[in-house]
Design a protein around this motif. Structure first.
Motif, PDB file in Angstrom:
ATOM      1  N   LYS A  95      -2.094 -11.023   8.003  1.00  0.00           N
ATOM      2  CA  LYS A  95      -2.870 -12.252   7.836  1.00  0.00           C
ATOM      3  C   LYS A  95      -4.136 -12.016   6.996  1.00  0.00           C
ATOM      4  O   LYS A  95      -4.402 -12.739   6.040  1.00  0.00           O
ATOM      5  N   LEU A 150       3.919   0.399   2.292  1.00  0.00           N
ATOM      6  CA  LEU A 150       3.711  -0.519   3.406  1.00  0.00           C
ATOM      7  C   LEU A 150       3.589  -1.926   2.804  1.00  0.00           C
ATOM      8  O   LEU A 150       2.673  -2.187   2.024  1.00  0.00           O
ATOM      9  N   TYR A 155       0.852  -1.180   0.000  1.00  0.00           N
ATOM     10  CA  TYR A 155       0.000   0.000   0.000  1.00  0.00           C
ATOM     11  C   TYR A 155       0.894   1.237   0.000  1.00  0.00           C
ATOM     12  O   TYR A 155       1.839   1.305   0.795  1.00  0.00           O
ATOM     13  N   ALA A 197       2.374  -4.972   3.273  1.00  0.00           N
ATOM     14  CA  ALA A 197       1.459  -5.704   4.153  1.00  0.00           C
ATOM     15  C   ALA A 197       1.663  -7.216   4.032  1.00  0.00           C
ATOM     16  O   ALA A 197       1.612  -7.935   5.031  1.00  0.00           O
TER      17      ALA A 197
HETATM   18  P1  ADP Z   1      -3.707  -8.733  10.442  1.00  0.00           P
HETATM   19  O1  ADP Z   1      -4.904  -9.347   9.780  1.00  0.00           O
HETATM   20  O2  ADP Z   1      -2.571  -9.705  10.626  1.00  0.00           O
HETATM   21  O3  ADP Z   1      -4.034  -8.031  11.706  1.00  0.00           O
HETATM   22  P2  ADP Z   1      -3.777  -6.884   8.214  1.00  0.00           P
HETATM   23  O4  ADP Z   1      -3.642  -7.751   7.013  1.00  0.00           O
HETATM   24  O5  ADP Z   1      -5.131  -6.404   8.560  1.00  0.00           O
HETATM   25  O6  ADP Z   1      -3.109  -7.623   9.445  1.00  0.00           O
HETATM   26  O7  ADP Z   1      -2.833  -5.610   8.032  1.00  0.00           O
HETATM   27  C1  ADP Z   1      -1.460  -5.708   7.670  1.00  0.00           C
HETATM   28  C2  ADP Z   1      -0.873  -4.326   7.511  1.00  0.00           C
HETATM   29  O8  ADP Z   1      -1.424  -3.708   6.357  1.00  0.00           O
HETATM   30  C3  ADP Z   1      -1.163  -3.398   8.681  1.00  0.00           C
HETATM   31  O9  ADP Z   1      -0.027  -2.589   8.891  1.00  0.00           O
HETATM   32  C4  ADP Z   1      -2.337  -2.578   8.173  1.00  0.00           C
HETATM   33  O10 ADP Z   1      -2.365  -1.306   8.786  1.00  0.00           O
HETATM   34  C5  ADP Z   1      -2.031  -2.473   6.694  1.00  0.00           C
HETATM   35  N1  ADP Z   1      -3.236  -2.345   5.841  1.00  0.00           N
HETATM   36  C6  ADP Z   1      -4.236  -3.242   5.742  1.00  0.00           C
HETATM   37  N2  ADP Z   1      -5.158  -2.826   4.848  1.00  0.00           N
HETATM   38  C7  ADP Z   1      -4.730  -1.610   4.378  1.00  0.00           C
HETATM   39  C8  ADP Z   1      -5.238  -0.644   3.435  1.00  0.00           C
HETATM   40  N3  ADP Z   1      -6.380  -0.870   2.777  1.00  0.00           N
HETATM   41  N4  ADP Z   1      -4.509   0.471   3.247  1.00  0.00           N
HETATM   42  C9  ADP Z   1      -3.350   0.686   3.881  1.00  0.00           C
HETATM   43  N5  ADP Z   1      -2.803  -0.171   4.778  1.00  0.00           N
HETATM   44  C10 ADP Z   1      -3.488  -1.312   5.032  1.00  0.00           C
END
Ligand code: ADP
Ligand code: MG
Length: 326
Positions: free
Chosen positions: A49, A23, A11, A25
Motif C-alpha cells: 500500500k 520483490l 526491489y 512490492a
Molecule cells: P504496506 O504499506 O502495505 O505495509 P509496503 O509498501 O510498505 O507495504 O511494503 C510492501 C513490500 O515491499 C514489503 O514486502 C516490504 O518489505 C517491501 N519493501 C518496501 N520498501 C522496500 C525497500 N525500499 N526495499 C526493499 N523492499 C521494500
C-alpha cells in the motif's frame, strides 16, 4: 482526476541460490480516482500500500507504469507542468513528525510549500497560514509554536494543513490516524470528511483499519502481495465480499451492528513477501477455499458486476467470468 495503469515497483533482493530475485512490492496496479472521491486501499502490512502511494507521488521511481493527473501523464510532463502536477497531490503520513521540521515554527512550515511551489508570494503565503489553521480547527497562535509543543492530534492537524497549503486536488493519506488515541482519531476523521465536503478533494486512504475505510471511503481496493484482489463500492464489498482474502479481513473486524452475523473466514499462516511470485493465485497456500482450478490459470482481476472486480479463479468460475450482470 488520477489514473494509474500497470504500476510496478520491484526491489532486487538476495534469494536462495544464484541469480537475480525481485520483490514485487506493487505488481500491476490499476486505479482511477474521481475528483471528490475517497478510495480506500486496504490490506495487511507488507501488501504494498505505502509503496503504491509513494510511487504515485513519485517520491519513489516506479519500475514501470503510467500515472496521469487530469489526463496529463507525469512521465511526459514538462518541468513547469510537473511542478503543477506535484502540487496537486500531497501526502499525509501516519506519524505527523515525518513531515514536520522540529526546529521550525509550524506557521513557517505551512507557508513554505505555498511560496516554494510558486502558489503565492512569501508574504501572501504567510497570511494564508491563518486560514489553513482555521480550516484544520487550530487557533492562529499555534503558528508560533514548535511541533513538540503540540499534542499528537494537533500535530496531525498541522501536517494536514501543510499538505493542503499548495491547494492539492488529491491527498494520499497513509494510515492517517494510526498513531493517535481513539478519541483523537474520531476528530481527525470528522475533519477529513469536513474538508472533503467543503473543497471537493479526492483522497486515497491507505489503511489496514477496515472500520476507518468503512466510514470514509466511497470505494475500496483490497491489496494482497502487491496486487488488487478485489475492488468495488465500499458498501457492496463490505456486505458481499467476493474474495476469500476480503472475507478474512472483514471477519477479523468487529461489526457495528450487534445482531449482524458474518461467517468467520480464517487464513492459514502468515503472508509471504512476493519474491518472484507466480501468476496464479498468491493466496493459494493460505486460502480456505483453495481448489485445483486455482493453480491451472493465471489469476487476473476481472469484472463480475458493475463497478466490481475480483482476482479469484474459483469465484469467477462460479459467477461467470467476465460477465457483467447482477
Ligand atoms: P504496506 O504499506 O502495505 O505495509 P509496503 O509498501 O510498505 O507495504 O511494503 C510492501 C513490500 O515491499 C514489503 O514486502 C516490504 O518489505 C517491501 N519493501 C518496501 N520498501 C522496500 C525497500 N525500499 N526495499 C526493499 N523492499 C521494500
Ligand atoms: Mg504502509
Amino acid at each position: 482526476m488520477l489514473r494509474v495503469e500497470g504500476l510496478h515497483k520491484r526491489y532486487p533482493v538476495r534469494g536462495a541460490g544464484s541469480g537475480r530475485h525481485a520483490l514485487h512490492a506493487v505488481d500491476g496496479l490499476d486505479l482511477e480516482i474521481e475528483a471528490g472521491e475517497t478510495v480506500g486501499l486496504v490490506g495487511e502490512s507488507g501488501s504494498g500500500k505505502s509503496t503504491a502511494g509513494r510511487c504515485i507521488l513519485r517520491l519513489e521511481e516506479p519500475t514501470s507504469g503510467l500515472i496521469a493527473v487530469d489526463g496529463v501523464r507525469l512521465a511526459e510532463a514538462r518541468e513547469a507542468e510537473l511542478r503543477l502536477l506535484r502540487r496537486r497531490m500531497q501526502m499525509v503520513y501516519q506519524d505527523p513528525l515525518d513531515s514536520l521540521n522540529p526546529r521550525m515554527p509550524v506557521g513557517r512550515q505551512i507557508a513554505e510549500p505555498i511560496w516554494l511551489l510558486g502558489v503565492a508570494s512569501r508574504p501572501e503565503a504567510e497570511r494564508r497560514v491563518y486560514g489553513l489553521l482555521e480550516l484544520v480547527g487550530l487557533p492562529g497562535e499555534v503558528a508560533r509554536r514548535y511541533p513538540h509543543e503540540l499534542s499528537g492530534g494537533q500535530q496531525q492537524r498541522v501536517a494536514i494543513a501543510r499538505a493542503l497549503a499548495p491547494e492539492p486536488r488529491l491527498l494520499i493519506l497513509d494510515e492517517p490516524t494510526a498513531s493517535l488515541d481513539v478519541s483523537v482519531q474520531a476528530q481527525i476523521v470528522r475533519l477529513l470528511v469536513d474538508i472533503q465536503s467543503r473543497h471537493g478533494l479526492a483522497y486515497l486512504l491507505i489503511s489496514h483499519d477496515l472500520s476507518l475505510v468503512g466510514v470514509l471511503a466511497h470505494r475500496v481496493a483490497v491489496m494482497y502481495c502487491g496486487q488488487i484482489v478485489e475492488i468495488g463500492n465500499t458498501d457492496e464489498v463490505f456486505a458481499r465480499p467476493a474474495h476469500p482474502y476480503t472475507q478474512a479481513l472483514l471477519s477479523a473486524t468487529p461489526r457495528d451492528a450487534p445482531g449482524e452475523q458474518r461467517s468467520r473466514v480464517l487464513l492459514r499462516g502468515e503472508p509471504q513477501a512476493p519474491i518472484d511470485p507466480p501468476d496464479t493465485c498468491r493466496l493459494y497456500a493460505r486460502c480456505p477455499c483453495a481448489a485445483p482450478a486455482c493453480l491451472e490459470r493465471p489469476a487476473h482481476l476481472q469484472t463480475f458486476a458493475p463497478g466490481r472486480a475480483v482476482r479469484c479463479v474459483r469465484f469467477l468460475d462460479e459467477h461467470g467470468r467476465g460477465v457483467v450482470s447482477r
